[in-house]
Motif scaffolding. Structure first.
Motif, PDB file in Angstrom:
ATOM      1  N   GLY A 213      -8.839   7.681   3.364  1.00 35.33           N
ATOM      2  CA  GLY A 213      -9.284   8.900   2.686  1.00 35.33           C
ATOM      3  C   GLY A 213      -8.426   9.320   1.522  1.00 35.33           C
ATOM      4  N   GLY A 214      -7.506   8.478   1.072  1.00 33.87           N
ATOM      5  CA  GLY A 214      -6.734   8.814  -0.119  1.00 33.87           C
ATOM      6  C   GLY A 214      -5.393   9.468   0.157  1.00 33.87           C
ATOM      7  N   GLU A 215      -5.124   9.761   1.417  1.00 38.76           N
ATOM      8  CA  GLU A 215      -3.766  10.205   1.748  1.00 38.76           C
ATOM      9  C   GLU A 215      -3.347   9.556   3.062  1.00 38.76           C
ATOM     10  N   ARG A 216      -2.023   9.407   3.171  1.00 36.34           N
ATOM     11  CA  ARG A 216      -1.455   8.644   4.279  1.00 36.34           C
ATOM     12  C   ARG A 216      -1.999   9.056   5.645  1.00 36.34           C
ATOM     13  N   SER A 217      -2.181  10.333   5.811  1.00 37.14           N
ATOM     14  CA  SER A 217      -2.602  10.801   7.136  1.00 37.14           C
ATOM     15  C   SER A 217      -4.062  10.447   7.418  1.00 37.14           C
ATOM     16  N   TYR A 218      -4.800  10.064   6.352  1.00 35.07           N
ATOM     17  CA  TYR A 218      -6.202   9.727   6.585  1.00 35.07           C
ATOM     18  C   TYR A 218      -6.380   8.213   6.682  1.00 35.07           C
ATOM     19  N   LEU A 219      -6.027   7.683   7.819  1.00 36.01           N
ATOM     20  CA  LEU A 219      -6.221   6.254   8.090  1.00 36.01           C
ATOM     21  C   LEU A 219      -6.978   6.169   9.405  1.00 36.01           C
ATOM     22  N   ASP A 220      -8.234   5.748   9.304  1.00 32.20           N
ATOM     23  CA  ASP A 220      -9.062   5.692  10.496  1.00 32.20           C
ATOM     24  C   ASP A 220      -9.358   4.221  10.823  1.00 32.20           C
ATOM     25  N   VAL A 221      -8.808   3.747  11.915  1.00 30.67           N
ATOM     26  CA  VAL A 221      -9.017   2.349  12.299  1.00 30.67           C
ATOM     27  C   VAL A 221     -10.185   2.302  13.290  1.00 30.67           C
ATOM     28  N   GLN A 222     -11.215   1.527  12.928  1.00 33.25           N
ATOM     29  CA  GLN A 222     -12.427   1.544  13.745  1.00 33.25           C
ATOM     30  C   GLN A 222     -12.756   0.182  14.354  1.00 33.25           C
ATOM     31  N   ASP A 223     -13.389   0.255  15.509  1.00 32.94           N
ATOM     32  CA  ASP A 223     -13.980  -0.929  16.155  1.00 32.94           C
ATOM     33  C   ASP A 223     -13.053  -2.138  16.231  1.00 32.94           C
TER      34      ASP A 223
ATOM     35  N   PRO B 169       0.818  -1.222   0.000  1.00 41.46           N
ATOM     36  CA  PRO B 169       0.000   0.000   0.000  1.00 41.46           C
ATOM     37  C   PRO B 169       0.854   1.276   0.000  1.00 41.46           C
ATOM     38  N   LYS B 170       0.400   2.231  -0.802  1.00 44.89           N
ATOM     39  CA  LYS B 170       1.224   3.436  -0.996  1.00 44.89           C
ATOM     40  C   LYS B 170       0.794   4.610  -0.130  1.00 44.89           C
ATOM     41  N   GLY B 171      -0.449   4.578   0.302  1.00 44.26           N
ATOM     42  CA  GLY B 171      -0.928   5.724   1.073  1.00 44.26           C
ATOM     43  C   GLY B 171      -1.991   6.508   0.333  1.00 44.26           C
ATOM     44  N   THR B 172      -2.255   6.114  -0.925  1.00 47.44           N
ATOM     45  CA  THR B 172      -3.252   6.864  -1.699  1.00 47.44           C
ATOM     46  C   THR B 172      -4.589   6.120  -1.751  1.00 47.44           C
ATOM     47  N   GLU B 173      -4.694   5.007  -1.044  1.00 52.01           N
ATOM     48  CA  GLU B 173      -5.887   4.163  -1.115  1.00 52.01           C
ATOM     49  C   GLU B 173      -7.103   4.861  -0.502  1.00 52.01           C
ATOM     50  N   LYS B 174      -8.264   4.460  -1.001  1.00 50.06           N
ATOM     51  CA  LYS B 174      -9.514   5.046  -0.496  1.00 50.06           C
ATOM     52  C   LYS B 174     -10.546   3.951  -0.221  1.00 50.06           C
ATOM     53  N   GLY B 175     -11.443   4.208   0.683  1.00 48.62           N
ATOM     54  CA  GLY B 175     -12.567   3.293   0.893  1.00 48.62           C
ATOM     55  C   GLY B 175     -12.597   2.663   2.280  1.00 48.62           C
ATOM     56  N   THR B 176     -13.531   1.726   2.442  1.00 45.16           N
ATOM     57  CA  THR B 176     -13.711   1.039   3.730  1.00 45.16           C
ATOM     58  C   THR B 176     -13.391  -0.440   3.544  1.00 45.16           C
ATOM     59  N   TYR B 177     -12.580  -0.976   4.395  1.00 38.98           N
ATOM     60  CA  TYR B 177     -12.152  -2.375   4.269  1.00 38.98           C
ATOM     61  C   TYR B 177     -12.141  -3.037   5.648  1.00 38.98           C
ATOM     62  N   TYR B 178     -12.224  -4.365   5.592  1.00 41.95           N
ATOM     63  CA  TYR B 178     -12.317  -5.133   6.839  1.00 41.95           C
ATOM     64  C   TYR B 178     -11.155  -6.119   6.945  1.00 41.95           C
ATOM     65  N   ALA B 179     -10.832  -6.456   8.183  1.00 41.73           N
ATOM     66  CA  ALA B 179      -9.818  -7.498   8.375  1.00 41.73           C
ATOM     67  C   ALA B 179     -10.262  -8.440   9.481  1.00 41.73           C
TER      68      ALA B 179
END
Ligand code: ADP
Ligand code: MG
Length: 498
Positions: free
Chosen positions: A115-125, A89-99
């Motif tokens: 959110g499409g930039e490295r700083s926008y990585l929101d890990v939830q639940d 992963p480069k840091g430009t990815e977008k969307g919601t994903y599960y693991a």
């Protein structure tokens, strides 16, 4: 003095002498017993000794075995498994994903929002639960139904705010056991490790098993990738810092992966047409070398394990086993002396001492070592003197120091294989090390042992500097990746979609 009085006095003297003699004998005996345990400790220290010269031999052996494992199928105890992960992963990815991550002790489920930039990585639940022990030797159907059920509950809890509503959810399956891949999203189980024993699953496609279970529950989820936990950690590392080329996990088990040039994978030539590189899952837990410092405790632990003659490296440095090595030493001390009081049946029980208790004892900073007292009590050992408690701490130290130092040797072995350890011959007047070490190298590390046991971490980092030297180690950065195995796998799914 009358005759009677003289007789009394004489008897009193005799009695006093014999009491004194008994006391002296006891003292001599107790000193001898103390000497016995000190001998056991000394023998342990010698057996676990890891001077830097020895570590360098382990480094070399690791690099040699890596070559051999890449050269031919079955060429080494290191399986060097292809992962079919070519891009990280480069840091430009977008969307919601599960693991979904099945580890050795825990399973985890989480969701990431990108959110499409490295700083926008929101890990939830992030959900983390112990794997119910009955599942470890159940059937594949029971295991995968359980995982699907857990995912279903996770999804039910999602609020309306979830951006995935109405679209198929893309899922990463992080699976911390050796898999022979045929693509990034499929592969069969080679063997179980870490105490799992569901024999009918060996040879089955793991991703398919999960997909079938998800479909059976009517869950609209797609198993998009099947990845080893180390590959997940590497992906998260790379996402944050593209100098990340190695990832290591120290949890219930231990393993490592790294980015390798495809032309170095001799055993797979022809299969791999794309040039460039691929992540290789080393399965380093199975590494073995005669240079590894092995004690009688290791030999016994291995012989009594469900996978004897396998996972020799893992058995010296991972969370599942460190506690049991320490337990075996204490057990022997208690059998050969009575310094631990009456024998405790709990102490003879395999795995009765967990590695988190080892770290709690090792890092006990109360003057009276209260944690040590508490943990020994849980093992059926009632109050023992402070000097005995200190001895127990020393045992923890010796076993964990060896583990940390061997972990460092393993990492240095990988760096050597990829030319990032500063060694190598002289090329055209300029030392190769000068050229190579211009490159900064990040090693992503995760797992409960590494994250929670600071002495293990310190011993590892100290030994890495010892092995590489001050200058070279400035270019090698070890970065902790909390939950990297799960988060990184979700990022990998994202990178495939974009
Ligand atoms: P898994 O191996 O299931 O992926 P983790 O990576 O979280 O899970 O590792 C869990 C293991 O880490 C535990 O089984 C234990 O061996 C080790 N561990 C966890 N906490 C500690 C601790 N405080 N001290 C030492 N070891 C620990
Ligand atoms: Mg793990």
């Amino acid at each position: 003095m009358g005759k009677v009085a003289v007789a009394f006095a004489a008897a009193a003297v005799v009695a006093a002498c014999s009491v004194a003699a008994v006391m002296v004998r006891r003292r001599v005996k107790s000193r001898r017993k103390w000497r016995t345990v000190v001998e056991i400790l000394k023998e342990l220290e010698e057996g676990c000794d890891t001077p830097v010269g020895r570590l360098r031999q382990v480094v070399d052996a690791m690099a040699v075995e890596m070559h051999a494992g890449l050269a031919s199928e079955g060429g080494s105890k290191l399986k060097m498994l292809l992962t079919f992960v070519h891009e990280l992963p480069k840091g430009t990815e977008k969307g919601t994903y599960y693991a979904l991550h099945l580890g050795g002790t825990y399973f985890r489920i989480l969701r990431v929002l990108l959110g499409g930039e490295r700083s926008y990585l929101d890990v939830q639940d992030v959900e983390r639960h112990p794997i119910p022990s009955h599942l470890m030797n159940s059937t594949s159907e029971v295991l995968f139904n359980f995982l699907a059920f857990s995912l279903e509950r996770f999804i039910e809890k999602e609020g309306d705010g979830s951006s995935s509503q109405g679209v198929k959810r893309e899922l990463a399956f992080t699976f911390s056991f050796p898999v022979k891949h045929s693509s990034i999203s499929s592969g069969v189980l080679i063997k179980w490790t870490k105490g799992f024993e569901i024999s009918e699953m060996v040879g089955k496609d793991i991703a398919e098993c999960l997909q079938v279970a998800l479909n059976r529950r009517g869950l609209d989820m797609h198993v998009a990738v099947l990845v080893n936990d180390t590959v997940g950690a590497l992906s998260l590392g790379y996402y944050h810092d593209p100098d990340t080329v190695v990832a290591v996990v120290f949890g219930t088990g231990s393993n490592a992966c790294y980015l390798e040039r495809t032309d170095a994978m001799i055993k797979s030539q022809g299969l791999l047409t794309t040039s460039g590189s691929m992540v290789v899952n080393m399965e380093w837990g199975n590494f073995w070398s005669s240079h590894l410092p092995r004690t009688s405790y290791d030999i016994d632990l291995d012989a009594e394990s469900s996978n004897s003659n396998e996972m020799g490296f893992e058995k010296m440095l991972s969370g599942m086993y460190l506690g049991d090595i320490v337990r075996r030493v204490i057990l022997r001390m208690s059998q050969e002396s009575d310094i631990f009081g009456p024998s405790s049946s709990l102490l003879s029980e395999p795995y009765a001492l967990r590695t988190n208790s080892v770290s709690a004892m090792h890092e006990d900073d109360t003057p009276e070592l209260q944690e040590v007292t508490r943990i020994l009590k849980d093992l059926g050992v009632s109050e023992v003197p402070l000097k005995v408690r200190k001895l127990v701490v020393k045992v923890c130290d010796v076993v964990t120091r060896r583990a940390g130092r061997l972990a460092a040797a393993g990492i240095a072995g990988i760096l050597k294989k990829i030319g990032r350890d500063g060694s190598g011959g002289i090329t055209s007047g300029r030392s190769r090390s000068e050229i190579q070490m211009q490159k900064r190298t990040v090693v992503a590390v995760e797992g409960g042992l590494y994250m929670n046991y600071s002495m293990f971490r310190e011993y590892m980092e100290e030994a890495l500097v010892e092995i590489l030297g001050e200058e070279v180690s400035q270019y090698v950065v070890v970065k902790a990746m909390e939950d990297g195995s799960s988060i990184g796998s979700a990022l990998l799914v994202a990178s495939l979609q974009s």
